[in-house]
Scaffold this motif. Sequence first.
Motif, mmCIF file in Angstrom:
data_model
loop_
_atom_site.group_PDB
_atom_site.id
_atom_site.type_symbol
_atom_site.label_atom_id
_atom_site.label_comp_id
_atom_site.label_asym_id
_atom_site.label_seq_id
_atom_site.Cartn_x
_atom_site.Cartn_y
_atom_site.Cartn_z
ATOM 1 N N ARG A 47 1.160 -1.284 0.040
ATOM 2 C CA ARG A 47 0.104 0.109 -0.125
ATOM 3 C C ARG A 47 0.697 1.104 -0.061
ATOM 4 N NH1 ARG A 47 -3.057 0.325 5.347
ATOM 5 N NH2 ARG A 47 -1.303 1.497 6.073
ATOM 6 N N GLN A 49 0.005 5.352 0.981
ATOM 7 C CA GLN A 49 -1.000 6.137 1.331
ATOM 8 C C GLN A 49 -0.379 7.662 1.438
ATOM 9 O OE1 GLN A 49 -3.140 4.839 4.865
ATOM 10 N NE2 GLN A 49 -3.346 7.122 5.717
ATOM 11 N N SER A 52 -2.481 13.375 4.844
ATOM 12 C CA SER A 52 -3.698 13.736 4.998
ATOM 13 C C SER A 52 -4.299 15.239 4.515
ATOM 14 C CB SER A 52 -4.246 13.434 6.545
ATOM 15 O OG SER A 52 -3.641 14.161 7.116
ATOM 16 N N TRP A 60 -8.703 13.520 5.504
ATOM 17 C CA TRP A 60 -8.844 12.428 4.811
ATOM 18 C C TRP A 60 -7.621 11.971 3.882
ATOM 19 C CZ3 TRP A 60 -13.950 10.244 4.359
ATOM 20 C CH2 TRP A 60 -14.730 11.025 4.821
ATOM 21 N N ARG A 63 -5.587 5.876 -0.239
ATOM 22 C CA ARG A 63 -4.888 4.546 -0.354
ATOM 23 C C ARG A 63 -4.779 4.162 -1.570
ATOM 24 N NH1 ARG A 63 -6.585 1.621 5.296
ATOM 25 N NH2 ARG A 63 -5.081 2.902 6.684
ATOM 26 N N PHE A 82 -9.729 7.274 3.033
ATOM 27 C CA PHE A 82 -9.504 6.700 4.090
ATOM 28 C C PHE A 82 -9.653 7.914 5.178
ATOM 29 C CE2 PHE A 82 -5.952 6.349 7.512
ATOM 30 C CZ PHE A 82 -6.726 5.334 8.301
ATOM 31 N N GLN A 84 -9.214 9.413 8.868
ATOM 32 C CA GLN A 84 -8.292 9.215 9.931
ATOM 33 C C GLN A 84 -9.224 8.968 11.034
ATOM 34 O OE1 GLN A 84 -4.997 9.205 9.159
ATOM 35 N NE2 GLN A 84 -5.438 10.017 7.385
ATOM 36 N N PHE A 115 -18.594 6.166 7.034
ATOM 37 C CA PHE A 115 -17.134 6.018 7.687
ATOM 38 C C PHE A 115 -17.348 5.914 9.348
ATOM 39 C CE2 PHE A 115 -16.293 7.737 3.933
ATOM 40 C CZ PHE A 115 -15.268 7.071 3.244
ATOM 41 N N ASN A 120 -13.124 2.693 8.627
ATOM 42 C CA ASN A 120 -12.864 4.039 8.246
ATOM 43 C C ASN A 120 -12.195 4.173 7.031
ATOM 44 O OD1 ASN A 120 -10.508 2.554 8.903
ATOM 45 N ND2 ASN A 120 -9.705 4.160 10.152
ATOM 46 N N TYR A 121 -12.524 3.216 5.826
ATOM 47 C CA TYR A 121 -12.042 3.291 4.763
ATOM 48 C C TYR A 121 -12.945 2.527 3.740
ATOM 49 C CZ TYR A 121 -9.617 -1.008 5.022
ATOM 50 O OH TYR A 121 -9.206 -2.522 5.437
#
Length: 146
Positions: A47, A49, A52, A60, A63, A82, A84, A115, A120-121
Amino acid sequence: MSAPPSKKKKKVVGTVDIGRKKTLSEEHTIRFDIHQFESLPSRRGQRTQSSSIACHGSSWSLRVYPGGCMSSDEGAIYVGLFLQNNVITESEGEVTAKYRIRAGPEVLGPTVSVFTKASNYWGYENYLLRSDFLNPSERFLVDGTL
């Protein structure tokens, strides 16, 4: 005789609602540019990422699994939004977002997702084939940037 005290108008710098769901109708655009996409780790399950970015009081990030997540089809890219964890309090419980994910000419959405701390994603396990992203004639990458 002294002058009466002046009454200054106080500025409200923020509000908090408790016990009522907040609905925001204002639309915002969050843009994530992924530079040097071709050189990102591309084994299945690896992954990347983004940092934010804040929008409507929530943080946010994006990902991307350039080689797909474990449940993606072979050769497919996973991309998802995603939230946070630290922005969802027990009293709020959830954040609902309506969003689109766009790469070059390909637009998915609008999608509405809820979410929570536990979930949360949200994303697309089979967004597109990696080979299409890397094909210059498909116009997904501009100077290597997605």
